[in-house]
Design a protein around this motif. Structure first.
Motif, PDB file in Angstrom:
ATOM      1  N   LEU A 170       0.635  -1.231   0.201  1.00  0.00           N
ATOM      2  CA  LEU A 170       0.238   0.079   0.137  1.00  0.00           C
ATOM      3  C   LEU A 170       1.023   1.376  -0.025  1.00  0.00           C
ATOM      4  O   LEU A 170       1.709   1.415   0.925  1.00  0.00           O
ATOM      5  N   SER A 171       0.741   2.031  -1.029  1.00  0.00           N
ATOM      6  CA  SER A 171       1.617   3.023  -1.247  1.00  0.00           C
ATOM      7  C   SER A 171       0.730   4.434  -0.553  1.00  0.00           C
ATOM      8  O   SER A 171      -0.336   4.687  -0.838  1.00  0.00           O
ATOM      9  N   ALA A 172       1.270   5.074   0.622  1.00  0.00           N
ATOM     10  CA  ALA A 172       0.784   5.940   1.499  1.00  0.00           C
ATOM     11  C   ALA A 172       1.696   7.212   1.944  1.00  0.00           C
ATOM     12  O   ALA A 172       2.863   6.850   1.917  1.00  0.00           O
ATOM     13  N   PRO A 173       1.066   8.170   2.230  1.00  0.00           N
ATOM     14  CA  PRO A 173       2.063   9.106   2.654  1.00  0.00           C
ATOM     15  C   PRO A 173       2.267   9.112   4.281  1.00  0.00           C
ATOM     16  O   PRO A 173       1.822   8.265   4.901  1.00  0.00           O
ATOM     17  N   THR A 174       3.550   9.553   4.761  1.00  0.00           N
ATOM     18  CA  THR A 174       3.786   9.720   6.094  1.00  0.00           C
ATOM     19  C   THR A 174       4.245  11.022   6.250  1.00  0.00           C
ATOM     20  O   THR A 174       4.495  11.836   5.503  1.00  0.00           O
ATOM     21  N   VAL A 175       4.655  11.400   7.714  1.00  0.00           N
ATOM     22  CA  VAL A 175       5.111  12.835   8.033  1.00  0.00           C
ATOM     23  C   VAL A 175       5.912  12.667   9.153  1.00  0.00           C
ATOM     24  O   VAL A 175       5.935  11.792   9.837  1.00  0.00           O
ATOM     25  N   ALA A 176       7.058  13.640   9.230  1.00  0.00           N
ATOM     26  CA  ALA A 176       7.890  13.664  10.405  1.00  0.00           C
ATOM     27  C   ALA A 176       7.366  14.608  11.198  1.00  0.00           C
ATOM     28  O   ALA A 176       6.637  15.571  11.150  1.00  0.00           O
TER      29      ALA A 176
END
Length: 292
Positions: A170-176
């Motif tokens: 599953l390609s999905a965003p993440t964030v720091a």
């Protein structure tokens, strides 16, 4: 004066430093001020206690230009409503009296999965409570945090495995977390906005769990693969770690919703994109932790 709740956490701690770096006056609400970062307590006003306590909130928010609102769900809560809205309801009057509030929320509103997404559903309901007071409110809506990978530091370094409930492809965003803090700092210092809006905060790329494992392997210079944990096994792990039934089920429901596309409902734009790539986060945060 800017008030920061949860100032000893990963986001709150970074936010306090970001605000101090630009000379902003800061007041923090902390149960245990000794947990503040070294050197911070001398530079901020401290109100001791829980920001879910009406008396503490009234004292902390008095005269504030803006409040940063973050609710950490009590792992022993008997319901998700208790964990989020139940924590917030007693202090709504105090929140309504300040000029602006910036809060930590989650992606998913408007998707078919938002109503059955555990912690995300409860967070969005809390946002609605705050917004209904009429206070100008910016809810920062995030996908999964890159920093959550640190929870897997032991299996990554000892077994070469990154575990999780997310589907491997599953390609999905993440964030720091540092980019969330920077976004919050900007909004807290901006006195021009009004009303209620959600502000998506997305890292600059979408990656699969397999791709993230490959990045980790390259940065650490050792083999690392991703292994998906079945949903019920994931819930059992949360229960063994001391979460209540409601909190553990909420985490599972959130993971299922994310696998169905909960975090993929917002298109990335320059306005809603943060700078830290997953590789850069691994270089700056994960590798030093793994080498320690």
């Amino acid at each position: 004066m800017i008030v920061v709740t949860a100032p000893t956490g990963n986001i709150g701690g970074r936010l306090v430093q970001d605000l101090l770096d630009v000379g902003a006056p800061v007041r923090v609400v902390a149960r245990d001020p000794a947990r503040l970062a070294p050197g911070v307590v001398e530079k901020v006003e401290v109100v001791r206690g829980s920001h879910g306590d009406p008396a503490v909130a009234a004292e902390a928010f008095a005269g504030a230009a803006a409040v940063f609102w973050l609710v950490l769900a009590d792992p022993l809560s008997t319901s998700l409503d208790e964990a989020y809205s139940g924590f917030t309801r007693p202090v709504l009057d105090a929140l309504a009296a300040v000029p602006r509030v910036v809060g930590i929320s989650a992606l998913g509103r408007g998707t078919p999965f938002a109503g059955q997404a555990g912690h995300v559903t409860a967070t969005l309901a809390m946002d609605d409570l705050v917004a209904a007071t009429g206070v100008p409110y910016r809810a920062l809506t995030m996908p999964s945090f890159m920093d959550n990978v640190l929870w897997q530091l032991a299996p990554i370094t000892r077994q070469g495995v990154l575990y999780g409930p997310t589907a491997p492809d599953l390609s999905a965003p993440t964030v720091a977390a540092r980019d969330i803090a920077a976004t919050a700092a900007r909004l807290l210092r901006d006195d021009t906005w009004t009303g209620f809006e959600e502000v998506p905060v997305l890292g600059p790329e979408d990656l699969t769990q397999n791709e993230m494992a490959a990045v980790i392997a390259d940065v650490l210079g050792r083999p690392v693969r991703y292994q998906q944990v079945p949903g019920e096994a994931y819930k059992e792990d949360m229960l063994r770690a001391g979460r209540s039934e409601a909190i553990a089920q909420g985490l599972l429901d959130m993971a299922v919703a994310k696998n169905e596309g909960l975090d993929n409902g917002v298109a990335r734009t320059p306005e809603w994109s943060t700078p830290t790539t997953f590789r850069q986060w691994c270089l700056d945060v994960l590798k030093p932790a793994a080498d320690a």
